[in-house]
Enzyme design. Structure first.
Site, mmCIF file in Angstrom:
data_model
loop_
_atom_site.group_PDB
_atom_site.id
_atom_site.type_symbol
_atom_site.label_atom_id
_atom_site.label_comp_id
_atom_site.label_asym_id
_atom_site.label_seq_id
_atom_site.Cartn_x
_atom_site.Cartn_y
_atom_site.Cartn_z
ATOM 1 N N HIS A 106 51.520 14.824 68.035
ATOM 2 C CA HIS A 106 50.332 15.269 67.583
ATOM 3 C C HIS A 106 49.585 16.131 68.709
ATOM 4 C CE1 HIS A 106 50.172 10.986 69.591
ATOM 5 N NE2 HIS A 106 49.359 11.600 70.276
ATOM 6 N N ASP A 203 56.659 11.008 74.026
ATOM 7 C CA ASP A 203 55.797 10.062 73.489
ATOM 8 C C ASP A 203 55.867 9.779 71.967
ATOM 9 O OD1 ASP A 203 53.126 8.422 73.663
ATOM 10 O OD2 ASP A 203 52.597 9.696 72.463
ATOM 11 N N GLU A 210 57.232 13.106 57.893
ATOM 12 C CA GLU A 210 56.834 12.234 56.818
ATOM 13 C C GLU A 210 57.826 12.330 55.554
ATOM 14 O OE1 GLU A 210 54.276 13.528 59.940
ATOM 15 O OE2 GLU A 210 54.779 14.756 58.080
ATOM 16 N N GLU A 245 60.262 7.027 74.137
ATOM 17 C CA GLU A 245 59.393 6.141 73.662
ATOM 18 C C GLU A 245 59.412 5.812 72.087
ATOM 19 O OE1 GLU A 245 54.915 4.499 73.538
ATOM 20 O OE2 GLU A 245 55.767 6.511 72.776
ATOM 21 N N HIS A 310 51.033 1.293 80.975
ATOM 22 C CA HIS A 310 49.547 1.647 80.776
ATOM 23 C C HIS A 310 48.831 1.405 79.433
ATOM 24 C CE1 HIS A 310 52.239 4.364 78.643
ATOM 25 N NE2 HIS A 310 50.871 5.000 78.046
#
Length: 540
Positions: A106, A203, A210, A245, A310
């Protein structure tokens, strides 16, 4: 570029730096690249091999930089691209590596691509995002931020359609079915690798595509594209790495290693909460089981182990019963909880109990994997749960007992440094701990140094020595060709006696060389005080 051992990452210690909170060099209240450079010797002396630098891109900071408004720039308070290049060079000059966050699922809703899509649906950028007339499409995809989001769709008044986002509405998902998006992201990789970095922590990679009738995670198309990124890096930038991740079960994360042609590294998310459960419940059976459920991975790949980072201490990969237990035990105040997790730092989470904390470190240093440390945990920094969202675990680094903990000379910093209490900078800081051989900092340095000196702990095979429905003592051997280490952990608050299968001979504790034990007739007996742990190397 520094000459690379092609598999340097397999036995590396990683250190996570949150740039805004690490060191402010110019007194504006924000950490910056020059500040990090000024503290590189400290990071190196900790025993770190690789720095993981969290996002440094231009961003409106609605999600701490994970909402990117320009993929090829840097956030102005951090410095310039030239400053970033100097940081990379200084890291390499000290024999360390640097990886940076790669956020490709994103971008920010402020990104020019999204603004162009909203302002002109006939532009090519409209197809850079995922739109629908129906907010019930992809209904099987779970909502990740359950505290704040009711849907993965948000209606856009200008376009008159809904756009898709797996995280906040200010972070629209990119459309990876569009070949132009796929190529844009490849060029983002090239831009940063050309600046000399050694790879990326990628990330939120499970969510790139989708598909109706699926949960939109770990799809074949996602794996296919990630293999393309790996091929690009191997071909054009050999020796660089990808760290995955993916907060998924081990069998799903293992898929991201591919056949050794996807990610080289992957976080072992389910192990982390089970370390805390094992210590809290005084029973390591859940830890043992998740490790047994962890599949073998290709030779060129490695897990990354960690205690905190974090984000919130995520409890997505535990049962509902265990989640409630963890909340009740470690986060009795509901303000400490967030989404499906706990927003606390390591030391306050463990009530500053060094025995329990070091037991956790011993697990990540002796189980297979490359350990990842979170800045400030090495000294025992605290958290500030009064701060919004996850900011409570992202407060300024505590360098000394001066104003703002030595982080900044500014009258006001972007987040307030924690001043008071057992974990505030007046009592917990680097300067005070550096000269104290028994400080949190120096004890951890010593554990890292000893761990790195052992071939078995770095790369040896894992052999379980105790099993059962309850596991009050966690014991296993790590064996390589020239080195054998037995790791023994008393997870309980009581004395324990243990009898282990072991090759005959003398075993010396790497952590306390005055302690030697003998194994005879294939058995090694030990008496273990509460919360004790030993790293026993076979010496003859």
């Amino acid at each position: 570029m520094m000459t690379k051992n092609q598999q340097w990452y397999k036995n590396a210690i990683f250190y996570q730096v949150y740039p805004r909170s690490f060191m402010d060099s110019n007194g504006d209240g924000y950490g910056d690249f020059q500040g990090i450079i000024s503290r590189l010797d400290y990071i190196r002396d900790l025993g770190v091999d690789c720095i993981w630098l969290q996002p440094t891109y231009p961003s409106p900071l609605r999600d701490d930089g994970y909402d990117i408004s320009d993929y090829t720039g840097v956030y102005e308070p951090f410095g310039t691209i030239a400053d970033f290049k100097r940081l990379v060079a200084e890291v390499h000059r000290r024999g360390m590596y640097l990886i940076s966050d790669l956020v490709i699922n994103h971008c920010s809703s402020d990104h020019p691509w999204f603004q162009a899509a909203r302002n002109d649906p006939s532009s090519k950028y409209y197809d850079y995002f995922v739109w629908s007339d129906d907010p019930n499409k992809y209904s099987e995809a779970r909502i990740i931020f359950v505290d704040s989001q009711k849907s993965n769709w948000t209606f856009d008044e200008k376009v008159g359609k809904y756009f898709w986002h797996r995280f906040y509405p200010t972070q629209p998902d990119l459309n990876f079915d569009n070949p132009e998006v796929r190529e844009e992201m490849k060029n983002v990789l090239r831009f940063w690798l050309d600046l000399g970095i050694d790879g990326f922590r990628a990330d939120a990679v499970p969510y790139l595509y989708e598909r109706e009738g699926t949960n939109g995670e770990n799809l074949p198309e996602t794996h296919a594209y990630l293999k393309e990124l790996r091929k690009l890096m191997d071909t054009e930038y050999p020796g660089t790495v990808l760290l995955c991740e993916a907060n998924q079960w081990p069998r799903d994360v293992a898929e991201y290693f591919g056949d050794g042609d996807e990610f080289q590294l992957g976080f072992h998310f389910p192990l982390m909460p089970r370390i805390f459960m094992s210590i809290g419940k005084q029973d390591a059976s859940s830890l043992l089981q998740i490790m047994k459920d962890t599949p073998d991975i290709p030779d060129g790949c490695q897990w990354c182990t960690f205690l905190r980072n974090h984000d919130e201490l995520t409890l997505e990969m535990v049962t509902e019963e265990d989640r409630q237990w963890m909340w009740n035990f470690y986060a009795p105040d509901k303000e400490m909880r967030m989404n499906l997790g706990i927003r606390r730092r390591l030391y306050p989470l463990m009530d500053n109990d060094r025995k329990r904390i070091e037991l956790g470190y011993s697990c990540i240093f002796t189980l297979p994997g490359s350990p990842v440390l979170y800045y400030g945990d090495e000294i025992g920094m605290g958290d500030d749960i009064r701060q919004f969202d996850r900011n409570g675990v992202r407060t300024p680094m505590q360098w000394d007992g001066s104003k703002n903990g030595g982080f900044s000379t500014a009258d006001e910093t972007y987040l307030p440094a924690i001043r008071d209490g057992a974990n505030g900078y007046l009592r917990t800081n680097v300067a005070d701990q550096e000269n104290d051989p028994d400080s949190n900092l120096n004890r951890l340095k010593r554990m890292i140094r000893i761990r790195k000196s052992s071939e078995a702990l770095g790369s040896g095979k894992l052999i379980w020595l105790l099993d059962g429905a309850a596991v009050p003592v966690l014991a296993y051997a790590r064996e390589s060709g020239r080195d054998t280490v037995i790791a023994v952990h008393n997870m309980t608050e009581t004395d324990r006696s243990v009898l282990l299968s072991a090759a005959d001979g003398t075993y010396r504790d790497l952590l306390n060389e005055s302690l030697e034990v003998e194994a005879a007739d294939g058995l090694l007996r030990m008496e273990l005080p509460p919360r004790a742990f030993h790293w026993l190397r076979k010496v003859n």
